[in-house]
Write a protein that holds these residues in place. Structure first.
Motif, PDB file in Angstrom:
ATOM      1  N   GLY A 113       0.811  -1.213   0.000  1.00  0.00           N
ATOM      2  CA  GLY A 113       0.000   0.000   0.000  1.00  0.00           C
ATOM      3  C   GLY A 113       0.843   1.261   0.000  1.00  0.00           C
ATOM      4  O   GLY A 113       0.517   2.251  -0.658  1.00  0.00           O
ATOM      5  N   GLY A 114       1.965   1.227   0.707  1.00  0.00           N
ATOM      6  CA  GLY A 114       2.879   2.366   0.702  1.00  0.00           C
ATOM      7  C   GLY A 114       3.427   2.632  -0.693  1.00  0.00           C
ATOM      8  O   GLY A 114       3.567   3.790  -1.111  1.00  0.00           O
TER       9      GLY A 114
ATOM     10  N   SER B  42      -7.656  -2.914 -11.853  1.00  0.00           N
ATOM     11  CA  SER B  42      -7.126  -1.560 -11.675  1.00  0.00           C
ATOM     12  C   SER B  42      -7.699  -0.896 -10.436  1.00  0.00           C
ATOM     13  O   SER B  42      -8.816  -1.196 -10.013  1.00  0.00           O
ATOM     14  CB  SER B  42      -7.473  -0.684 -12.887  1.00  0.00           C
ATOM     15  OG  SER B  42      -6.897  -1.200 -14.060  1.00  0.00           O
ATOM     16  N   VAL B  43      -6.906  -0.002  -9.892  1.00  0.00           N
ATOM     17  CA  VAL B  43      -7.385   0.920  -8.871  1.00  0.00           C
ATOM     18  C   VAL B  43      -7.156   2.318  -9.418  1.00  0.00           C
ATOM     19  O   VAL B  43      -6.197   2.574 -10.145  1.00  0.00           O
ATOM     20  CB  VAL B  43      -6.690   0.719  -7.505  1.00  0.00           C
ATOM     21  CG1 VAL B  43      -7.060  -0.628  -6.914  1.00  0.00           C
ATOM     22  CG2 VAL B  43      -5.190   0.876  -7.608  1.00  0.00           C
ATOM     23  N   ALA B  44      -8.063   3.208  -9.106  1.00  0.00           N
ATOM     24  CA  ALA B  44      -7.957   4.575  -9.607  1.00  0.00           C
ATOM     25  C   ALA B  44      -8.176   5.536  -8.452  1.00  0.00           C
ATOM     26  O   ALA B  44      -8.926   5.245  -7.515  1.00  0.00           O
ATOM     27  CB  ALA B  44      -8.995   4.826 -10.701  1.00  0.00           C
ATOM     28  N   GLY B  45      -7.519   6.674  -8.525  1.00  0.00           N
ATOM     29  CA  GLY B  45      -7.693   7.686  -7.493  1.00  0.00           C
ATOM     30  C   GLY B  45      -6.393   8.386  -7.171  1.00  0.00           C
ATOM     31  O   GLY B  45      -5.624   8.728  -8.049  1.00  0.00           O
ATOM     32  N   ARG B  46      -6.154   8.513  -5.869  1.00  0.00           N
ATOM     33  CA  ARG B  46      -4.940   9.173  -5.396  1.00  0.00           C
ATOM     34  C   ARG B  46      -4.596   8.582  -4.026  1.00  0.00           C
ATOM     35  O   ARG B  46      -5.414   7.855  -3.442  1.00  0.00           O
ATOM     36  CB  ARG B  46      -5.148  10.673  -5.323  1.00  0.00           C
ATOM     37  CG  ARG B  46      -6.193  11.139  -4.356  1.00  0.00           C
ATOM     38  CD  ARG B  46      -6.288  12.663  -4.390  1.00  0.00           C
ATOM     39  NE  ARG B  46      -7.051  13.174  -3.283  1.00  0.00           N
ATOM     40  CZ  ARG B  46      -8.347  13.392  -3.284  1.00  0.00           C
ATOM     41  NH1 ARG B  46      -9.039  13.126  -4.383  1.00  0.00           N
ATOM     42  NH2 ARG B  46      -8.961  13.866  -2.228  1.00  0.00           N
ATOM     43  N   PRO B  47      -3.417   8.877  -3.504  1.00  0.00           N
ATOM     44  CA  PRO B  47      -3.025   8.298  -2.219  1.00  0.00           C
ATOM     45  C   PRO B  47      -4.108   8.460  -1.154  1.00  0.00           C
ATOM     46  O   PRO B  47      -4.642   9.551  -0.952  1.00  0.00           O
ATOM     47  CB  PRO B  47      -1.762   9.088  -1.850  1.00  0.00           C
ATOM     48  CG  PRO B  47      -1.179   9.461  -3.184  1.00  0.00           C
ATOM     49  CD  PRO B  47      -2.371   9.736  -4.059  1.00  0.00           C
ATOM     50  N   GLY B  48      -4.452   7.348  -0.521  1.00  0.00           N
ATOM     51  CA  GLY B  48      -5.448   7.354   0.528  1.00  0.00           C
ATOM     52  C   GLY B  48      -6.888   7.283   0.064  1.00  0.00           C
ATOM     53  O   GLY B  48      -7.789   7.071   0.866  1.00  0.00           O
TER      54      GLY B  48
ATOM     55  N   ARG C  93      -3.346  -9.118  -4.278  1.00  0.00           N
ATOM     56  CA  ARG C  93      -4.328  -9.242  -3.191  1.00  0.00           C
ATOM     57  C   ARG C  93      -4.047  -8.220  -2.093  1.00  0.00           C
ATOM     58  O   ARG C  93      -4.963  -7.572  -1.580  1.00  0.00           O
ATOM     59  CB  ARG C  93      -4.311 -10.661  -2.611  1.00  0.00           C
ATOM     60  CG  ARG C  93      -4.879 -11.694  -3.546  1.00  0.00           C
ATOM     61  CD  ARG C  93      -5.222 -13.005  -2.866  1.00  0.00           C
ATOM     62  NE  ARG C  93      -4.222 -13.562  -1.993  1.00  0.00           N
ATOM     63  CZ  ARG C  93      -3.345 -14.499  -2.343  1.00  0.00           C
ATOM     64  NH1 ARG C  93      -3.333 -14.970  -3.583  1.00  0.00           N
ATOM     65  NH2 ARG C  93      -2.484 -14.975  -1.467  1.00  0.00           N
ATOM     66  N   ALA C  94      -2.776  -8.056  -1.735  1.00  0.00           N
ATOM     67  CA  ALA C  94      -2.404  -7.079  -0.703  1.00  0.00           C
ATOM     68  C   ALA C  94      -2.768  -5.659  -1.142  1.00  0.00           C
ATOM     69  O   ALA C  94      -3.293  -4.863  -0.346  1.00  0.00           O
ATOM     70  CB  ALA C  94      -0.911  -7.171  -0.396  1.00  0.00           C
ATOM     71  N   ALA C  95      -2.522  -5.336  -2.404  1.00  0.00           N
ATOM     72  CA  ALA C  95      -2.850  -3.998  -2.918  1.00  0.00           C
ATOM     73  C   ALA C  95      -4.344  -3.744  -2.865  1.00  0.00           C
ATOM     74  O   ALA C  95      -4.788  -2.642  -2.519  1.00  0.00           O
ATOM     75  CB  ALA C  95      -2.337  -3.842  -4.350  1.00  0.00           C
ATOM     76  N   LEU C  96      -5.141  -4.749  -3.194  1.00  0.00           N
ATOM     77  CA  LEU C  96      -6.594  -4.584  -3.181  1.00  0.00           C
ATOM     78  C   LEU C  96      -7.123  -4.410  -1.760  1.00  0.00           C
ATOM     79  O   LEU C  96      -8.003  -3.574  -1.525  1.00  0.00           O
ATOM     80  CB  LEU C  96      -7.269  -5.767  -3.872  1.00  0.00           C
ATOM     81  CG  LEU C  96      -6.997  -5.881  -5.371  1.00  0.00           C
ATOM     82  CD1 LEU C  96      -7.635  -7.141  -5.935  1.00  0.00           C
ATOM     83  CD2 LEU C  96      -7.479  -4.653  -6.111  1.00  0.00           C
TER      84      LEU C  96
END
Length: 197
Positions: free
Chosen positions: A125-126, A175-181, A149-152
């Motif tokens: 995640g970091g 995919s993941v979309a957005g910004r930190p946090g 899996r850890a990222a999700l």
């Protein structure tokens, strides 16, 4: 700022039942065949602004085989499994059944002497939170299923136990979309492939 990170699961180097913790084996012929079969579907991801992979041999080979020329990221390495490195889950269970039970039920435990599930999720995640957040930046990352899996779990702020309920098939994308946090899950298509035992 909109950042999109697409994860590509590394091609398999064995059947699911014979997968090993921190597997350092290269892609076998079946894995290379998988990459060749879906390369045309995943090639468009080579146009990403940034292309990364985990240091695992099969992740690096998958990224190269798909034409991504990815940059290795140590933060995307598999969970440090300590003395269980190279074992299958069944082998670890046969040697240390109580320790495996503790590891599967307590995300903060490290009975193998390596990294806890909580630390692993936090490390991945970091990495996710430190990607360049330029407008409409597209990132592709080839990694082991465990890393995805850890990222999700991190992106969704899900309970750590959710990790065990996410099934990531080889050469699938998500995919993941957005910004930190602040991440949102984006479901992508999965290339058609035969099921492996």
């Amino acid at each position: 700022m909109a950042l999109r990170v697409t994860f590509v699961a590394a091609a398999g180097s064995s059947t699911v039942l014979s997968e090993r913790f921190e597997d350092s084996r290269p892609l076998d012929q079946a894995g290379w065949s998988e990459v060749q079969r879906v390369a045309h579907e995943l090639l468009p991801l080579a146009a990403a602004d940034l292309r990364y992979c985990s240091p695992a041999p099969r992740s690096r080979a998958t990224g190269e085989g798909l034409g991504y020329a990815p940059l290795v990221q140590l933060a995307l390495r598999d969970c440090d499994m300590g003395r269980w490195r190279g074992l299958t889950l069944g082998e670890a269970m046969a040697r240390e059944p109580e320790a495996v039970d503790a590891w599967l039920t307590d995300p903060g435990s490290t009975p193998h002497g390596g990294e806890s599930l909580l630390d692993f999720i936090g490390r991945v995640g970091g990495w996710l939170d430190t990607r360049p957040a330029e407008d409409h930046c597209r990132v592709v990352a080839v990694a082991e299923p465990s890393v995805i899996r850890a990222a999700l779990v991190y992106a969704l702020k899900a309970p750590p136990a959710t990790y065990w309920n996410i099934d990531v098939r080889s050469l699938s994308t998500i995919s993941v979309a957005g910004r930190p946090g602040r991440w949102s899950l984006r479901l992508d298509s999965v290339p058609a492939q035969p099921l492996r035992a």
